[in-house]
Design a protein around this motif. Structure first.
Motif, mmCIF file in Angstrom:
data_model
loop_
_atom_site.group_PDB
_atom_site.id
_atom_site.type_symbol
_atom_site.label_atom_id
_atom_site.label_comp_id
_atom_site.label_asym_id
_atom_site.label_seq_id
_atom_site.Cartn_x
_atom_site.Cartn_y
_atom_site.Cartn_z
ATOM 1 N N LEU A 52 50.378 43.462 32.002
ATOM 2 C CA LEU A 52 51.743 43.591 32.532
ATOM 3 C C LEU A 52 52.106 42.481 33.526
ATOM 4 O O LEU A 52 53.273 42.297 33.859
ATOM 5 C CB LEU A 52 51.903 44.959 33.218
ATOM 6 C CG LEU A 52 51.826 46.184 32.299
ATOM 7 C CD1 LEU A 52 51.675 47.471 33.105
ATOM 8 C CD2 LEU A 52 53.053 46.271 31.395
ATOM 9 N N CYS A 53 51.082 41.756 34.005
ATOM 10 C CA CYS A 53 51.294 40.747 35.051
ATOM 11 C C CYS A 53 52.283 39.682 34.572
ATOM 12 O O CYS A 53 52.246 39.242 33.431
ATOM 13 C CB CYS A 53 49.960 40.098 35.427
ATOM 14 S SG CYS A 53 50.114 38.803 36.667
ATOM 15 N N GLU A 54 53.157 39.268 35.481
ATOM 16 C CA GLU A 54 54.223 38.328 35.114
ATOM 17 C C GLU A 54 53.901 36.887 35.531
ATOM 18 O O GLU A 54 54.721 35.984 35.361
ATOM 19 C CB GLU A 54 55.559 38.827 35.719
ATOM 20 C CG GLU A 54 56.038 40.072 34.979
ATOM 21 C CD GLU A 54 56.958 40.994 35.776
ATOM 22 O OE1 GLU A 54 57.317 40.635 36.914
ATOM 23 O OE2 GLU A 54 57.298 42.085 35.261
ATOM 24 N N ALA A 55 52.705 36.658 36.056
ATOM 25 C CA ALA A 55 52.291 35.285 36.382
ATOM 26 C C ALA A 55 51.866 34.583 35.096
ATOM 27 O O ALA A 55 51.530 35.223 34.109
ATOM 28 C CB ALA A 55 51.136 35.310 37.371
ATOM 29 N N ALA A 56 51.875 33.234 35.139
ATOM 30 C CA ALA A 56 51.585 32.469 33.922
ATOM 31 C C ALA A 56 50.163 32.735 33.429
ATOM 32 O O ALA A 56 49.948 33.002 32.260
ATOM 33 C CB ALA A 56 51.799 30.983 34.189
ATOM 34 N N PRO A 61 44.622 39.467 36.745
ATOM 35 C CA PRO A 61 46.010 39.544 37.210
ATOM 36 C C PRO A 61 46.199 38.903 38.584
ATOM 37 O O PRO A 61 45.292 38.885 39.402
ATOM 38 C CB PRO A 61 46.286 41.043 37.269
ATOM 39 C CG PRO A 61 44.995 41.742 37.075
ATOM 40 C CD PRO A 61 44.063 40.790 36.423
ATOM 41 N N CYS A 62 47.429 38.382 38.829
ATOM 42 C CA CYS A 62 47.657 37.577 40.038
ATOM 43 C C CYS A 62 47.628 38.416 41.312
ATOM 44 O O CYS A 62 47.200 37.952 42.357
ATOM 45 C CB CYS A 62 48.980 36.824 39.911
ATOM 46 S SG CYS A 62 50.452 37.864 40.151
ATOM 47 N N GLY A 63 48.101 39.646 41.243
ATOM 48 C CA GLY A 63 48.067 40.506 42.433
ATOM 49 C C GLY A 63 49.321 40.438 43.282
ATOM 50 O O GLY A 63 49.452 41.216 44.223
ATOM 51 N N HIS A 64 50.245 39.478 42.992
ATOM 52 C CA HIS A 64 51.421 39.415 43.873
ATOM 53 C C HIS A 64 52.765 39.259 43.173
ATOM 54 O O HIS A 64 53.791 39.134 43.835
ATOM 55 C CB HIS A 64 51.239 38.334 44.950
ATOM 56 C CG HIS A 64 50.724 37.044 44.399
ATOM 57 N ND1 HIS A 64 51.508 36.188 43.688
ATOM 58 C CD2 HIS A 64 49.479 36.505 44.426
ATOM 59 C CE1 HIS A 64 50.770 35.146 43.311
ATOM 60 N NE2 HIS A 64 49.528 35.318 43.730
ATOM 61 N N CYS A 65 52.784 39.269 41.830
ATOM 62 C CA CYS A 65 54.091 39.222 41.152
ATOM 63 C C CYS A 65 54.763 40.599 41.265
ATOM 64 O O CYS A 65 54.161 41.560 41.749
ATOM 65 C CB CYS A 65 53.915 38.820 39.677
ATOM 66 S SG CYS A 65 53.110 40.098 38.692
ATOM 67 N N GLY A 66 55.990 40.694 40.799
ATOM 68 C CA GLY A 66 56.724 41.957 40.887
ATOM 69 C C GLY A 66 55.990 43.083 40.171
ATOM 70 O O GLY A 66 55.894 44.204 40.673
ATOM 71 N N SER A 67 55.452 42.767 39.016
ATOM 72 C CA SER A 67 54.758 43.779 38.229
ATOM 73 C C SER A 67 53.479 44.252 38.949
ATOM 74 O O SER A 67 53.204 45.450 39.031
ATOM 75 C CB SER A 67 54.415 43.197 36.855
ATOM 76 O OG SER A 67 53.653 44.107 36.133
ATOM 77 N N CYS A 68 52.717 43.301 39.466
ATOM 78 C CA CYS A 68 51.470 43.656 40.178
ATOM 79 C C CYS A 68 51.791 44.523 41.404
ATOM 80 O O CYS A 68 51.062 45.463 41.708
ATOM 81 C CB CYS A 68 50.708 42.406 40.606
ATOM 82 S SG CYS A 68 49.800 41.623 39.247
ATOM 83 N N ARG A 69 52.906 44.187 42.085
ATOM 84 C CA ARG A 69 53.251 44.970 43.286
ATOM 85 C C ARG A 69 53.624 46.409 42.916
ATOM 86 O O ARG A 69 53.274 47.350 43.619
ATOM 87 C CB ARG A 69 54.385 44.288 44.064
ATOM 88 C CG ARG A 69 53.868 43.083 44.876
ATOM 89 C CD ARG A 69 54.805 42.764 46.036
ATOM 90 N NE ARG A 69 56.153 42.486 45.563
ATOM 91 C CZ ARG A 69 56.587 41.275 45.223
ATOM 92 N NH1 ARG A 69 55.789 40.240 45.318
ATOM 93 N NH2 ARG A 69 57.819 41.099 44.805
HETATM 94 ZN ZN ZN Z 1 50.828 39.669 38.619
#
Ligand code: ZN
Length: 350
Positions: A52-56, A61-69
């Motif tokens: 679901l992560c929205e980072a490239a 997972p990035c941990g800080h995109c909107g989805s991760c939050r």
């Molecule tokens: Zn993310």
């Protein structure tokens, strides 16, 4: 439970299996096989987060995109987690029924099943389009908590997950699943940490008795942590075999029945291993009294597994544990000195 804003995985040993799963698994219905206490749920949540992560580059997972939050706050609209009520309660999640206090006795026990109406609601959810446009992820943990009807209701969705949906099921015991569920899923096996990695992680969690409790938990670090959280330390664990051999049920006072029965099963296993010249697995060899006899140990093992299978028993918990400890004690007594008390305990268990 998920990757935090610092990018740290919830459990360090999940990193390699997570990267591997992201590279290799293209299927939309996956079955994760994992020994309990190794972090299956944390792995599932992290994999869902990566999908679901929205980072490239979302591995991990990035941990800080909107989805991760949204995942960190437990409010992601494209993630649905199906857990039995008993597990939700144990995790302290909404919808769980915390069965504590005096009034708890009168209340219904939280269900250990995933019910058909919950599966149907999840299927209705999964066919709707994704809110954030990336994917929809349905997690089901563990799959064996579905009864026959619930599992059958899921088959069609497992065979053809709609559009952007991904289904991830976990199991600790594949043999308990319908063959039709197994055959519709690609498999992932979650390897646990090495004993050194698990010991280091437990030490980081502030656990002093890591090796003893890790052995007590059969090498499963989350279970070892649970034992410590429940107030069981190395001394209590290592004192248990001799206390049981002396018939002291007080050694288990305050233990919930499932945990006490699990500990007695482990003791019985180790006593059997010693009796046939093998090595114990859960207790240090020096903690085990010598001289247990195999025939009564086998009978004790049967009694213990009978109790373990039926979590709804008509027994007063204290009496049940006393009877089980009494039967255990008989395994260490000479055949000629076995008194009528142990015989009575055996009879009352049937
Ligand atoms: Zn993310």
């Amino acid at each position: 439970m998920v990757v935090g804003p610092d990018g740290q995985l919830p459990l360090p040993w999940l990193e390699a299996p997570l990267r591997q799963a992201l590279q290799q698994q293209r299927g939309h219905a996956l079955l994760l096989q994992a020994v309990p206490g190794m972090g299956a749920l944390e792995f599932m949540m992290s994999l869902a987060q990566a999908w679901l992560c929205e980072a490239a580059d979302a591995a991990p997972p990035c941990g800080h995109c909107g989805s991760c939050r949204l995942l960190q706050s437990g409010t992601h609209p494209d993630l649905h987690l199906l857990l039995p009520e008993s597990q939700r309660a144990a995790l302290g999640w909404a919808g769980g029924d915390d069965d504590t206090g005096e009034s708890g006795k009168a209340r219904k026990k939280p269900s250990r099943q995933i019910r058909i109406d919950e599966v149907r609601a999840a299927i209705d959810w999964v066919v709707q389009s994704s809110s954030r446009g990336r994917a929809k992820v349905l997690l089901l943990h563990p799959a064996e908590a579905m009864n026959l009807q619930a599992a059958s209701a899921l088959l069609k969705t497992l065979e053809e997950p709609p559009g952007q949906a991904r289904l991830l099921l976990s199991t600790a015991d594949e043999a308990r699943l319908l063959p039709t569920v197994r055959s519709r899923c690609q498999r992932i096996r979650l390897a646990g940490p090495s004993p050194e990695q698990a010991g280091a992680w437990l030490a980081e969690q502030g656990m002093h008795d890591a090796p003893v409790l890790l052995a007590a938990a059969g090498g499963a670090p989350l279970e070892a942590r649970e034992l410590a959280t429940a107030g069981i330390d190395a001394n209590a664990w290592l004192a248990l075999p001799k206390a049981v051999a002396r018939g002291q049920a007080a050694a288990l006072a305050g233990w919930p029945v499932p945990r006490a029965v699990d500990a007695l099963q482990k003791l019985c296993h180790d006593a059997m291993a010693l009796a046939v010249g093998g090595a114990p697995r859960y207790f240090a060899a020096q903690a085990l009294p010598a001289g247990a006899r195999l025939v009564p140990l086998c009978a004790w093992a049967r009694s213990l597994s009978r109790v373990a299978r039926h979590d709804e028993h008509p027994w007063n918990d204290g009496l049940l544990l006393e009877a089980l400890v009494s039967e255990g004690r008989a395994c260490w007594q000479e055949a000629t000195t076995r008194g009528p008390r142990s015989g009575k305990a055996l009879a009352t268990l049937d």
